[in-house]
Design a protein around this motif. Structure first.
Motif, PDB file in Angstrom:
ATOM      1  N   TRP A  55      58.795  92.808  66.470  1.00 38.00           N
ATOM      2  CA  TRP A  55      59.199  94.080  67.063  1.00 38.00           C
ATOM      3  C   TRP A  55      60.100  93.859  68.274  1.00 38.00           C
ATOM      4  CZ3 TRP A  55      54.028  97.202  67.785  1.00 38.00           C
ATOM      5  CH2 TRP A  55      53.361  97.315  66.554  1.00 38.00           C
ATOM      6  N   PHE A  56      60.126  92.646  68.792  1.00 40.98           N
ATOM      7  CA  PHE A  56      60.747  92.362  70.078  1.00 40.98           C
ATOM      8  C   PHE A  56      62.177  91.856  69.970  1.00 40.98           C
ATOM      9  CE2 PHE A  56      56.388  92.622  71.283  1.00 40.98           C
ATOM     10  CZ  PHE A  56      56.406  93.011  72.612  1.00 40.98           C
ATOM     11  N   PRO A  61      65.476  89.874  78.747  1.00 43.67           N
ATOM     12  CA  PRO A  61      65.225  88.993  79.893  1.00 43.67           C
ATOM     13  C   PRO A  61      63.752  88.607  80.059  1.00 43.67           C
ATOM     14  CG  PRO A  61      66.768  90.698  80.516  1.00 43.67           C
ATOM     15  CD  PRO A  61      66.281  91.046  79.131  1.00 43.67           C
ATOM     16  N   ALA A  62      62.844  89.546  79.875  1.00 41.62           N
ATOM     17  CA  ALA A  62      61.424  89.238  80.057  1.00 41.62           C
ATOM     18  C   ALA A  62      60.915  88.258  79.002  1.00 41.62           C
ATOM     19  CB  ALA A  62      60.598  90.520  80.025  1.00 41.62           C
ATOM     20  N   VAL A  63      61.514  88.276  77.819  1.00 39.99           N
ATOM     21  CA  VAL A  63      61.115  87.340  76.759  1.00 39.99           C
ATOM     22  C   VAL A  63      61.719  85.965  77.038  1.00 39.99           C
ATOM     23  CG1 VAL A  63      61.261  86.821  74.284  1.00 39.99           C
ATOM     24  CG2 VAL A  63      60.791  89.164  75.050  1.00 39.99           C
ATOM     25  N   THR A  64      63.013  85.920  77.330  1.00 44.07           N
ATOM     26  CA  THR A  64      63.661  84.623  77.562  1.00 44.07           C
ATOM     27  C   THR A  64      63.123  83.931  78.813  1.00 44.07           C
ATOM     28  OG1 THR A  64      65.540  85.637  78.720  1.00 44.07           O
ATOM     29  CG2 THR A  64      65.775  85.280  76.341  1.00 44.07           C
ATOM     30  N   ALA A  65      62.687  84.715  79.807  1.00 44.59           N
ATOM     31  CA  ALA A  65      62.122  84.132  81.026  1.00 44.59           C
ATOM     32  C   ALA A  65      60.680  83.669  80.823  1.00 44.59           C
ATOM     33  CB  ALA A  65      62.183  85.151  82.164  1.00 44.59           C
ATOM     34  N   GLY A  66      60.082  84.051  79.699  1.00 46.85           N
ATOM     35  CA  GLY A  66      58.698  83.672  79.441  1.00 46.85           C
ATOM     36  C   GLY A  66      57.677  84.623  80.042  1.00 46.85           C
ATOM     37  N   ASP A  67      58.135  85.736  80.589  1.00 49.11           N
ATOM     38  CA  ASP A  67      57.212  86.713  81.175  1.00 49.11           C
ATOM     39  C   ASP A  67      56.467  87.501  80.101  1.00 49.11           C
ATOM     40  OD1 ASP A  67      58.093  85.947  83.697  1.00 49.11           O
ATOM     41  OD2 ASP A  67      59.674  87.466  83.717  1.00 49.11           O
ATOM     42  N   VAL A  68      57.077  87.640  78.940  1.00 43.29           N
ATOM     43  CA  VAL A  68      56.461  88.337  77.812  1.00 43.29           C
ATOM     44  C   VAL A  68      56.460  87.390  76.624  1.00 43.29           C
ATOM     45  CG1 VAL A  68      56.709  90.250  76.171  1.00 43.29           C
ATOM     46  CG2 VAL A  68      57.166  90.636  78.600  1.00 43.29           C
ATOM     47  N   LEU A  87      64.353  97.485  76.918  1.00 39.29           N
ATOM     48  CA  LEU A  87      65.128  96.292  76.557  1.00 39.29           C
ATOM     49  C   LEU A  87      64.323  95.349  75.666  1.00 39.29           C
ATOM     50  CD1 LEU A  87      67.078  95.245  79.784  1.00 39.29           C
ATOM     51  CD2 LEU A  87      68.033  96.038  77.618  1.00 39.29           C
ATOM     52  N   LEU A  88      63.007  95.490  75.691  1.00 41.82           N
ATOM     53  CA  LEU A  88      62.147  94.644  74.858  1.00 41.82           C
ATOM     54  C   LEU A  88      62.213  95.017  73.375  1.00 41.82           C
ATOM     55  CD1 LEU A  88      58.999  94.488  77.152  1.00 41.82           C
ATOM     56  CD2 LEU A  88      60.582  92.600  76.638  1.00 41.82           C
ATOM     57  N   CYS A 134      73.477  89.784  76.537  1.00 40.04           N
ATOM     58  CA  CYS A 134      73.475  90.923  75.609  1.00 40.04           C
ATOM     59  C   CYS A 134      72.179  91.689  75.715  1.00 40.04           C
ATOM     60  CB  CYS A 134      73.660  90.446  74.164  1.00 40.04           C
ATOM     61  SG  CYS A 134      75.277  89.797  73.825  1.00 40.04           S
ATOM     62  N   ASP A 135      71.189  91.101  76.385  1.00 35.23           N
ATOM     63  CA  ASP A 135      69.851  91.705  76.478  1.00 35.23           C
ATOM     64  C   ASP A 135      69.776  92.881  75.610  1.00 35.23           C
ATOM     65  OD1 ASP A 135      70.601  91.670  79.854  1.00 35.23           O
ATOM     66  OD2 ASP A 135      69.658  89.989  78.903  1.00 35.23           O
TER      67      ASP A 135
END
Length: 135
Positions: A55-56, A61-68, A87-88, A134-135
């Motif tokens: 789904w993501f 940014p939150a995924v690539t940074a490892g926050d999510v 953005l997710l 491109c987030d």
């Protein structure tokens, strides 16, 4: 046939995907995914039986940074995060006469719309190499 196409305005891939649909003779109504007044049930309707991780937006940014970590979330957690940060959400989200889907997988789109997109390589990864996201 009209396609509701939920996109991030300015996304290079979404622009190419819309062009493919328009070239196939479809009416495309583009909507800003980031400005939509999402509810959990409506957003959930686009994901069908896909695993939550699919789904993501992998470039968010939150995924690539490892926050999510999409793989570590359940459905309710994922929807709550997406409602807070659109953005997710993987894009585009498509709605054709009530048939809803996430992402632009040519095989699914071809089967639904009865059009030939074999020549199109609809890539969801960001094609930009100029340092912009491109987030």
């Amino acid at each position: 046939m009209r396609v509701l196409f939920y996109e991030k305005p300015g996304c290079v891939n979404n622009t190419r995907q819309k062009a493919l649909l328009l070239a196939a003779g479809l009416e495309v109504e583009a909507r800003n995914l980031l400005a939509e007044a999402w509810t959990a049930p409506f957003l959930r309707s686009f994901f069908g039986m896909r695993p939550v991780a699919e789904w993501f937006n992998r470039s968010a940014p939150a995924v690539t940074a490892g926050d999510v970590d999409p793989a570590g979330l359940n459905e309710h957690q994922a929807l709550a995060l997406m409602l807070a940060d659109p953005l997710l959400i993987r894009r585009p989200l498509l709605d054709v006469d009530g048939w809803r889907s996430v992402g632009f997988e040519a095989a699914d789109v071809m089967a639904l719309l009865g059009i030939d997109l074999n020549a199109a390589q609809a890539d969801e990864s960001c094609p930009r190499r100029d340092g912009h996201r491109c987030d």
